[in-house]
Design an enzyme around this catalytic site. Sequence first.
Site, PDB file in Angstrom:
ATOM      1  N   VAL A 241      -1.688   2.804  16.393  1.00  0.00           N
ATOM      2  CA  VAL A 241      -0.449   3.550  16.076  1.00  0.00           C
ATOM      3  C   VAL A 241       0.638   2.662  15.474  1.00  0.00           C
ATOM      4  CG1 VAL A 241      -0.809   5.377  17.778  1.00  0.00           C
ATOM      5  CG2 VAL A 241       0.519   3.332  18.405  1.00  0.00           C
TER       6      VAL A 241
ATOM      7  N   ILE B 280       1.810   4.784  38.265  1.00  0.00           N
ATOM      8  CA  ILE B 280       0.630   5.652  38.254  1.00  0.00           C
ATOM      9  C   ILE B 280      -0.613   4.781  38.390  1.00  0.00           C
ATOM     10  CG2 ILE B 280      -0.662   7.404  36.983  1.00  0.00           C
ATOM     11  CD1 ILE B 280       2.170   8.329  37.537  1.00  0.00           C
TER      12      ILE B 280
ATOM     13  N   ASN C 187       1.414   8.969  23.661  1.00  0.00           N
ATOM     14  CA  ASN C 187       1.138   8.352  24.956  1.00  0.00           C
ATOM     15  C   ASN C 187       0.760   6.875  24.821  1.00  0.00           C
ATOM     16  OD1 ASN C 187       0.178   8.327  27.862  1.00  0.00           O
ATOM     17  ND2 ASN C 187      -1.754   8.009  26.777  1.00  0.00           N
TER      18      ASN C 187
ATOM     19  N   LYS D 293      11.044   1.760  25.470  1.00  0.00           N
ATOM     20  CA  LYS D 293      10.932   3.056  26.145  1.00  0.00           C
ATOM     21  C   LYS D 293      12.302   3.744  26.227  1.00  0.00           C
ATOM     22  CE  LYS D 293       6.470   3.174  27.155  1.00  0.00           C
ATOM     23  NZ  LYS D 293       5.581   4.134  26.460  1.00  0.00           N
TER      24      LYS D 293
ATOM     25  N   TYR E  79       9.194  -3.800  26.571  1.00  0.00           N
ATOM     26  CA  TYR E  79       8.691  -2.503  27.023  1.00  0.00           C
ATOM     27  C   TYR E  79       9.850  -1.585  27.441  1.00  0.00           C
ATOM     28  CZ  TYR E  79       5.813   0.755  29.801  1.00  0.00           C
ATOM     29  OH  TYR E  79       5.218   1.874  30.336  1.00  0.00           O
TER      30      TYR E  79
ATOM     31  N   SER F 288       8.912   5.741  30.230  1.00  0.00           N
ATOM     32  CA  SER F 288       8.709   5.054  31.510  1.00  0.00           C
ATOM     33  C   SER F 288      10.023   5.028  32.269  1.00  0.00           C
ATOM     34  CB  SER F 288       8.242   3.622  31.249  1.00  0.00           C
ATOM     35  OG  SER F 288       8.381   2.850  32.430  1.00  0.00           O
TER      36      SER F 288
END
Lengths: 272, 251
Positions: free
Chosen positions: A68, A195, A94, A166, A162, A149
Amino acid sequence: MATGNGTLQGKVAIITGGGTGLGKMTALLMAKEGADIVVAARRVGAIEQTAKEVRDIGPRALAIPTDVTDPAQVNNLVKRTLAEMGGLDILVNNAGIVRGQERRPLWEVTDEDWRIGIDTNLSGAFYCCRAAIKHFVDQGHGKIINVASGNGVRGARGDFMYGTAKAGLINFTRVLATTFAQENIQVNCIAPGFINVFNLQPEPSTRERPGTSPFIPVGRFGVPEDIGHLALFLASDASNYITGVLFANDGGGLAGGIAPTGYAPVIAMEED
Amino acid sequence: MVAKDFNLGGKIALVAGDSKYWSKYAGAALAEAGADVAITARNTKRLEETAEEVRRQGQKILAISTDTTDAAQVQKMVDQVVTEFGRIDILVNANELLLAKPFLETTEAEWRRVLDTNLNSAFNCCQAVGRQMLKQERGRIINLISCLAERGVENFSAYCAAMGGVLQLTRALNIEWARHGITVNAIGTGWMSETDQTGAPQEELLLKYIPLKRYGHPGEVGSLLVYLASDTTDFLTGQFLYVDGAAMSHL
């Protein structure tokens, strides 16, 4: 045969990062409700396995190897989807990655680390939205679900790329929702908490007892199904007035924040 | 229709409180998804309307006239629901009393009445139903409130304060009961209307603020209500989720 209520019958969904974890579970749950699925990720073996499992449920599936962070590959993903599936209704962004920031001081983060972190977690979603949204505008409907996130809402120590990317994705969601609301395109964002992505089979009882996972109020890690079901809800026509919304699905952590668990004083009301 | 995984078959829902919109649509959505429904409010016309909607879906209905601002009445009502249905899986707090007045003109009586209806009713219902849910080690509490829980607006001081109170109650109870299988969430509604607002006095002004350029219909809250009430949301708690046509995205 698809075994759901058919709420996504006739819809085509692209799921990036669909070879494993949350993306894979989202693909399977949407397939159960009748959606045809295009699985996109870098690892061919994983996306072909997801596609096979979708076909076993019933709907059509296509595995398209895609990085991506490469706009040309993303454009090709959308083009092939339209050509081979005959449409596109749902885009789930995702794909994401945590890399190059493991407890390093900021001055050791290289230009390359920064670029890869922002590209994978933010620019990739931009490339996918850009490629898909013209088609959504032309057909007069579309659903975009961005997976961000909790680290995009609060700062985590040492989480430079990150968390920043996000956070960008969360506001990109609001900008798209506001811009394309009148075109009947709904754009929402999911912020998963912790998760357990290796546990694709949900536990019969997903509630563990106190003592486990002390930083998560509900006392357990999430499972991919927790996120997949939310994506399924956001993909359906039943949620058409819901757009630009951040759904944190994190066992209650963000709502508590200051003392998620374990600090629960009982103090009598002061008398005058 | 919602996805099969969100089915509420066999569940007992209690829709509590007085509001112009919510009882009827909340009751109808929960019943359509398969829940049996108890409703409670002061306003008997609303009770009858909701009961009719629930019956139309083929589900059991128990309508109890209660002033939810009175804790003793609420406890009695909850006992009655538990006696009748055996348990309460879902509580929807649907209280809304509107008051639009400059702050200095707001009387103490008005302030108290808005706080009583919009906030204290939720306290009463969460406490009485929470006791039952703690026994069950499972439950879903959904507070239907306004996006004005999180934004300020002129002439709405009492209303904003009350709605903000319910929002913070949501977040605090989430933490307190997370380990007991009870999720607590709030739905923030934007500008809603049951009827077509074309040409209405404030229509043009308000549409400026709604990116979707139309009012929501109260029925559009139903799918989120059902999703939050379902067995798929064990991990989703303490959240404030908007049904507002993107209003909160830019306001």
